[in-house]
Design an enzyme around this catalytic site. Structure first.
Site: not given
Length: 677
Positions: A312-313
């Protein structure tokens, strides 16, 4: 609809079945009439296939029917002709229903718009694709919004289910943004100023993604087709040998083995696999699309079912991407606080980063306006660090993070009390930034904080239940990333911070493993998924096995991703993964059941317990069962049924629309509205 020839074939087939009754043997000749009505359409398709130097199910059935006629088994030939015709109808109906669910989304594009004439203020109905950027459109109760825009008048409720899959109406008032393709279901007219053309609107992007998805076939579909192409000639060769060589040993033996050869031809038909597999993928794509999850084809849907790691960013993905300024300090005597804020607002006004608008607003809140007398040139992004520009053609100004000012050597010149503030602010999980120049060093510092998405913790918990590892990969500071990770339940050892875009690319690439040699449907869960939303995430989205972007993210991220969450709700990611797993599981079930059924019929054939009637009935039955098994993934109610039902409930007048244009010379016609606006 079933054609008349199929009905007639069926009637005569039923009559031919009466030949099994003692004393009614002559009824078998009705089978000739059944073949006469049922076989020609199949024979025409077979002829077209043979002209392409191919051999398909139509050719196999024509061969079986003609063989049965040659043996005098008219009732058996009728069974082949009629039941295969019925199976083709069921096949076409199942395929159409699955495809229709996707095509309904393509029908969401608005066909007209009520444009408010810029001069006369009258409403002119024009084709939606000719609505100009920046025009005012009237959206009455029950109308589709033609293009993305901002509400400038009125307050109402908008149905966004066509884009997001969420059934709850969303209240809209002056200043709120609306998306093209959504419907005004409130009791008040909205006046919307368009911010995009129809072709660039949310619904048009959705339609383009769906159209692309329909043409992107999965490895399993390709494998089934390749199998059918090699398998059919093999079976036909074996059946030909069974139908010819045994005649050398006598007519009785030849007749027995010829009949068995014809049964093998019928039961070997690969229809159950070649029809049910694409139907299953189309059903899965339709189900996700109607929930606002656009997956670019069966190959990506299948891959979603094989994910075991998700990267995930942070900003805009795990967090909302809406920043609030918590601290803002002037750090140098060379600039007053107002001068520092003016320079900061000037630099951030042209930036596309999510926190830029919050910094500009913070300056305005202190009564500081963006200075228009100051010139700004060579404004550019420093990837993963910040921005820089030339002010008044002589001063190079920088705004960015600690990495940037460390590289420039300015951070070490900061007084000790401000260095302590960096540690203090960092412990709160905020993002710390600076503004400075080579002449004045750092003249200001700020801390902005981004709220974590409400659904993020629940999503991480769901992914853990699915036995999927979760990792954070961000360009932000380690302290800020660790605070978010702790809040949503990701272990601190799975946090990777202060990464440049190329660092993200290399990190995600390092997580990928060699693809197994087995076919797609037998593949172990070894895929890496990256979920992000910004321009900086585009390289990582491209290199990951599967890239997932948030619908509100940057256009480049949307272009590079394989999956788009149209309303940016992270809670839909586990659903997409589960749908991928359901699709893979369903295809495996269909393949296993089809092969087992065919093997059983083959064994019964060589045991002398099978007839052409039973073989074709088994083939049609298996095809029907596996197709229905695939269609169970389809949503229970179509999108158009839901939206049209809501429109009927909310509509007050049942107005009819027609394309009109003013004929008065002072009031330009509809086709010239774009030029005027």
């Amino acid at each position: 609809k079933i054609h008349a020839n199929v009905w007639l074939s069926g009637i005569f087939w039923v009559l031919s079945m009466l030949s099994f009754i003692d004393g009614m043997d002559w009824f078998k000749y009705f089978g000739l009439a059944s073949v006469l009505f049922g076989l020609p359409p199949i024979a025409i398709k077979a002829f077209r296939t043979l002209r392409r130097y191919q051999f398909d199910a139509n050719c196999m059935m024509v061969t079986a029917a003609l063989g049965a006629l040659a043996l005098g088994e008219y009732d058996e030939a009728a069974s082949v002709a009629f039941l295969f015709a019925v199976s083709e109808f069921l096949e076409a109906r199942a395929t159409m229903k699955a495809r229709k669910a996707l095509e309904e989304i393509c029908a969401l594009r608005p066909d007209h718009a009520n444009v408010i004439h810029p001069v006369t203020k009258e409403i002119v109905v024009v084709p939606a694709d000719r609505v100009p950027l920046g025009s005012l459109i009237s959206v009455r109760t029950g109308d589709k919004i033609a293009a993305d825009g901002k509400v400038v008048e009125g307050s109402s409720a908008v149905d966004e289910s066509s884009l997001t899959g969420e059934s709850r109406p969303v209240p809209k008032a002056v200043g709120d943004t609306v998306s093209g393709g959504t419907i005004n279901i409130g009791q008040t007219q909205l006046v919307v100023k368009t911010t995009t053309t129809v072709e660039d609107s949310a619904v048009s992007r959705l339609i383009r993604l769906v159209e692309e998805a329909q043409s992107n076939r999965s490895p399993t579909e390709k494998m089934i087709d390749a199998f059918a192409r090699s398998y059919t000639p093999t079976v036909m060769t074996m059946a030909t040998l069974m139908c010819t060589i045994p005649w050398l040993f006598g007519a009785e033996i030849g007749r027995y083995w010829t009949l068995n050869g014809l049964i093998i031809i019928v039961i070997a038909c690969p229809c159950a696999l070649t029809i049910s597999t694409p139907v299953t993928y189309a059903a899965g794509l339709a189900a996700t699309a109607q929930r606002g999850i656009i997956i670019k084809g069966g190959s990506k849907l299948e891959a979603m079912g094989s994910v075991d790691r998700i990267v995930f960013d942070k900003t805009g993905t795990l967090t909302k991407g809406s920043f609030s300024v918590t601290h803002l300090e002037a750090t140098s005597n060379s600039k007053t606080r107002q001068e520092m804020l003016e320079l900061l607002a000037l630099m951030q006004e042209r930036s596309s980063h999510p926190l830029s608008s919050s910094l500009v607003q913070a300056a305005k809140d202190e009564g500081v306006k963006v200075p228009r007398q100051v010139s700004l040139s060579e404004h550019r992004i420093l990837k993963g660090e910040g921005i820089t520009a030339m002010v008044d053609g002589k001063t190079q100004v920088y705004v960015g993070n600690q990495r940037l000012f460390n590289r420039l050597g300015m951070l070490e010149t900061l007084p000790i009390k401000y260095k302590n503030l960096i540690d203090e602010w960092g412990r709160t999980g905020g993002t710390i930034g600076f503004i400075g120049s080579k002449e004045d060093n750092i003249i200001g510092m700020f801390c902005v904080k981004d709220a974590v998405r409400e659904e993020a913790k629940g999503v991480i918990d769901e992914l853990k239940e699915l036995q999927i590892d979760t990792i954070i990969c961000t360009g932000d500071s380690d302290t800020a990333a660790q605070v978010v990770a702790k809040e949503i339940g990701i272990p601190s050892g799975c946090v990777n911070s202060q990464l440049l875009p190329e660092d993200k690319l290399h990190f995600v690439g390092s997580l990928k493993r060699p693809q197994p040699r087995s076919c797609g449907i037998c593949r172990e869960q070894r895929y890496v998924l990256f979920c992000g939303d910004g321009v900086n995430d585009a390289p990582a989205l491209a290199v990951a096995d599967i890239g997932v972007s948030m619908g509100e993210g940057a256009a480049m991220a949307l272009e590079m991703s394989d999956v788009t969450l149209m309303d940016s709700r992270l809670s839909k990611l586990p659903y997409a993964i589960q749908m991928g797993r359901r699709v893979v599981r369903t295809v495996k079930e269909n393949i296993g059941f089809s092969l087992l059924a065919k093997l059983t019929v083959v064994l019964l054939t060589f045991a002398g317990k099978m007839t052409l009637l039973y073989a074709i009935a088994a083939d049609v039955g298996v095809m029907l069962l596996v197709t229905l098994n695939g269609m169970k993934l389809l949503p229970s109610k179509s999108l158009l049924e839901i939206t049209s039902l809501r429109r009927r409930k909310r509509r007050t007048g049942g107005q009819k629309f027609e394309l009109v244009a003013s004929r008065d010379e002072d009031n330009p016609p509809a086709e010239h509205v774009a030029e005027i606006v």
